[in-house]
Design an enzyme around this catalytic site. Structure first.
Site, PDB file in Angstrom:
ATOM      1  CG  ASP A 214     -13.800  -6.891   2.595  1.00 35.17           C
ATOM      2  OD1 ASP A 214     -13.488  -6.076   3.492  1.00 35.17           O
ATOM      3  OD2 ASP A 214     -14.363  -6.555   1.533  1.00 35.17           O
TER       4      ASP A 214
ATOM      5  CE  LYS B  99       1.575 -18.132  -2.246  1.00 34.73           C
ATOM      6  NZ  LYS B  99       0.597 -19.241  -2.271  1.00 34.73           N
TER       7      LYS B  99
ATOM      8  CG  ASP C 129      -2.467 -20.455  -0.736  1.00 37.82           C
ATOM      9  OD1 ASP C 129      -1.891 -20.358   0.378  1.00 37.82           O
ATOM     10  OD2 ASP C 129      -2.014 -21.153  -1.663  1.00 37.82           O
TER      11      ASP C 129
ATOM     12  CE1 TYR D 283      -3.503  -2.661   0.685  1.00 38.36           C
ATOM     13  CE2 TYR D 283      -4.640  -0.581   1.035  1.00 38.36           C
ATOM     14  CZ  TYR D 283      -4.669  -1.937   0.791  1.00 38.36           C
ATOM     15  OH  TYR D 283      -5.880  -2.554   0.662  1.00 38.36           O
TER      16      TYR D 283
ATOM     17  CG  ASP E 195      -8.062  -4.668   1.731  1.00 35.01           C
ATOM     18  OD1 ASP E 195      -8.991  -4.147   2.365  1.00 35.01           O
ATOM     19  OD2 ASP E 195      -8.014  -4.696   0.488  1.00 35.01           O
TER      20      ASP E 195
HETATM   21  C1  IPM Z   1     -10.354  -0.932   3.965  1.00 38.33           C
HETATM   22  C2  IPM Z   1     -10.595  -0.396   2.583  1.00 38.33           C
HETATM   23  C3  IPM Z   1      -9.412   0.462   2.189  1.00 38.33           C
HETATM   24  C4  IPM Z   1      -8.170  -0.408   2.241  1.00 38.33           C
HETATM   25  C5  IPM Z   1      -9.509   1.143   0.814  1.00 38.33           C
HETATM   26  C6  IPM Z   1     -10.799   1.902   0.669  1.00 38.33           C
HETATM   27  C7  IPM Z   1      -8.323   2.021   0.536  1.00 38.33           C
HETATM   28  O1  IPM Z   1     -10.812  -1.426   1.684  1.00 38.33           O
HETATM   29  O2  IPM Z   1     -10.248  -0.114   4.909  1.00 38.33           O
HETATM   30  O3  IPM Z   1     -10.272  -2.144   4.126  1.00 38.33           O
HETATM   31  O4  IPM Z   1      -7.882  -1.137   1.292  1.00 38.33           O
HETATM   32  O5  IPM Z   1      -7.468  -0.356   3.244  1.00 38.33           O
HETATM   33 MN    MN Z   2     -10.846  -3.405   2.589  1.00 37.38          MN
END
Ligand code: IPM
Ligand code: MN
Length: 357
Positions: free
Chosen positions: A250, A190, A222, A141, A246
């Site tokens: 999710d 990884k 993975d 990032y 990240d």
């Molecule tokens: C998160 C979001 C952000 C990230 C994006 C919007 C830059 O997906 O906070 O997880 O990837 O960190």
């Molecule tokens: Mn995210």
């Protein structure tokens, strides 16, 4: 007095923040605290107003606060991946400027929401409760990136790079958190392919020597992605790099039923932290009064706990959220048969009255 910089942001951001401030008002009254709010712009609304996603003034005010409370940023209006200014730059900019290298994303399945989880009953067992600790100011990032020309065509690159000290500090956070939980850390990398992962693994193992009471194991990314849906109950604390975290967070949010339920905290060396729901700005439902404010309300609870050291007050909010769910109230994202459908405001009011009881 606690100083809070409030960023309502875009999409559903303003609606969910308004409910959260109502809940914080109860904390104020009930426990006699003073919160001073400064409302600042970041993200798409800042692009509209100033032409940039993160105005200097916003950074200054955030830096001079005890915590930042953020709704959400972004939306289709500003969604040009080739554009020079993008709302997400506000998030990355704030994380960097405030030194918030550690992102905590708890994945907790509330018992009354079992039905909202896409996982089978036997996989959920007696419940899912783990925490993703994501490195937040390093890796790909923030690494060098660019474009150039090779063999007559355009190429683009991003760099994954970690230093020993960056890995060491996030690993320490993970072990400290595990100590307060079920004393197990799973480090995700990884290392079978990436040099940066091999360094990551070595450093995590070194740090582990100071935490002999905590068990450590390693998973490749993975495999970790697979294990989260196959057997999420094996996890306590997952620690990983910025990009892997990240993605995994999710996925973790989904197995708990709804991303609309999950708070997050971003912290650094000092007490200042940034607190925001793990979900985005949901432009498709913005302004309709149907968004789930609970992730933001729970993020405020994390703010009380991590930045203000107000454990009792934080638990008061969390208990009220549990109570409202037990009583059968649901926003659309977590709705199931036989439950009572409510909107954003009603959900906020329900949490408020559960706290006043
Ligand atoms: C998160 C979001 C952000 C990230 C994006 C919007 C830059 O997906 O906070 O997880 O990837 O960190
Ligand atoms: Mn995210």
């Amino acid at each position: 007095m606690f100083k809070v910089a409030v960023i309502k942001g875009d999409g559903i951001g303003p609606e969910i923040i308004d409910e959260t401030l109502k809940v914080l008002d109860v904390v104020k009254e009930k426990y006699n605290h003073k919160f001073e709010y400064k409302f600042v712009l970041a993200g798409g609304c800042a692009i509209d107003e100033y032409g940039i996603p993160l105005p200097e003034e916003t950074i200054e005010i955030c830096k001079n606060s005890d915590a930042v409370l953020l709704g959400a940023v972004g939306g289709p209006k500003w969604d040009n991946p080739n554009g020079k200014v993008r709302p997400e730059q506000a998030l990355l900019g704030l994380r960097g400027a405030l030194g918030l290298y550690c992102n905590l994303r708890p994945a907790l399945l509330y018992a009354p929401l079992r039905n909202a989880s896409p996982l089978k009953d036997e996989i959920i067992g007696d419940g899912i409760d783990f925490c993703v600790v994501r490195e937040l100011t390093g890796g790909i990032y923030f690494g060098e990136r660019g474009r150039s020309e090779e063999n007559g065509e355009q190429v683009a690159y991003d760099t994954e790079k970690y230093s020993v000290s960056e890995v060491r500090r996030i690993a320490k956070n993970a072990f400290e958190i595990a100590r307060k939980r079920n004393k197990k850390v799973t480090s995700v990398d990884k290392a079978n392919v990436l040099e940066s992962s091999r360094l990551w693994r070595t450093v995590v193992e070194e740090v582990a020597k100071d935490y002999s009471d905590v068990t450590l194991d390693h998973l490749y990314i993975d495999n970790a992605a697979m294990q989260i849906v196959k057997n999420p109950r094996q996890f306590d604390v997952l620690v990983t790099s910025n990009i892997f975290g990240d993605i995994l967070s999710d996925e973790a949010s989904m197995v708990t039923g709804s991303i609309g339920m999950l708070p997050s905290a971003s912290i650094g060396e000092g007490n200042i932290g940034m607190y925001e729901p793990a979900h985005g700005s949901a432009p498709d439902i913005a302004g309709k009064g149907i968004a789930n404010p609970l992730a933001t309300i729970l993020s405020a609870a994390m703010m009380l706990r991590y930045s203000f050291n107000l454990d009792k007050e934080a638990k008061d909010i969390e208990d009220a959220v549990s109570k409202v769910l037990e009583d059968g109230y649901r926003t659309g994202d977590i709705m199931s048969n036989g439950m009572k459908l409510v909107g954003t405001k009603e959900m906020g009011d329900l949490v408020v009255s559960a706290m006043r009881k």
